[in-house]
Motif scaffolding. Structure first.
Motif, short mmCIF file in Angstrom:
data_model
loop_
_atom_site.label_atom_id
_atom_site.label_comp_id
_atom_site.label_asym_id
_atom_site.label_seq_id
_atom_site.Cartn_x
_atom_site.Cartn_y
_atom_site.Cartn_z
N PHE A 130 12.90 21.51 -2.53
CA PHE A 130 11.68 21.21 -3.27
C PHE A 130 11.99 20.02 -4.17
O PHE A 130 12.93 20.08 -4.95
N ARG A 131 11.20 18.95 -4.04
CA ARG A 131 11.43 17.76 -4.86
C ARG A 131 10.10 17.14 -5.26
O ARG A 131 9.17 17.06 -4.45
N HIS A 132 10.04 16.67 -6.49
CA HIS A 132 8.90 15.87 -6.93
C HIS A 132 9.12 14.45 -6.44
O HIS A 132 10.24 13.93 -6.49
N LEU A 133 8.06 13.83 -5.95
CA LEU A 133 8.16 12.46 -5.47
C LEU A 133 8.05 11.51 -6.66
O LEU A 133 7.48 11.84 -7.70
N ALA A 134 8.58 10.31 -6.48
CA ALA A 134 8.58 9.31 -7.55
C ALA A 134 7.15 9.00 -8.01
O ALA A 134 6.20 9.07 -7.24
N ASN A 135 7.02 8.65 -9.26
CA ASN A 135 5.75 8.23 -9.86
C ASN A 135 4.66 9.30 -9.77
O ASN A 135 3.48 8.99 -9.70
#
Length: 71
Positions: free
Chosen positions: A29-34
């Motif tokens: 699970f990762r948040h994407l940039a910006n």
């Protein structure tokens, strides 16, 4: 497409068909940039192979198997 048809749960059911014998589990699970969304990798093991699919959450709140457009 209705919102419920594009929920992460519905897509995992459609693409991986989890069961008691081969459950699906989140492996990443990762948040994407910006703040453009997030990435969730889901995996299910079959008798002869492991299936893994990356799902991306887009700005419209829907989940897709392709990343959101940069910009």
């Amino acid at each position: 497409m209705r919102r419920s048809e594009n929920s992460l749960r519905a897509l995992v059911e459609k693409w991986l068909s989890p069961s008691d014998a081969s459950p699906a589990r989140v492996t990443c699970f990762r948040h994407l940039a910006n703040h453009k969304g997030c990435l969730v990798c889901v995996e299910s093991t079959r008798t002869t192979r492991r299936l893994s699919i990356a799902f991306f959450r887009h700005g419209d709140g829907g989940w897709y198997v392709f990343p959101p457009v940069a910009g």
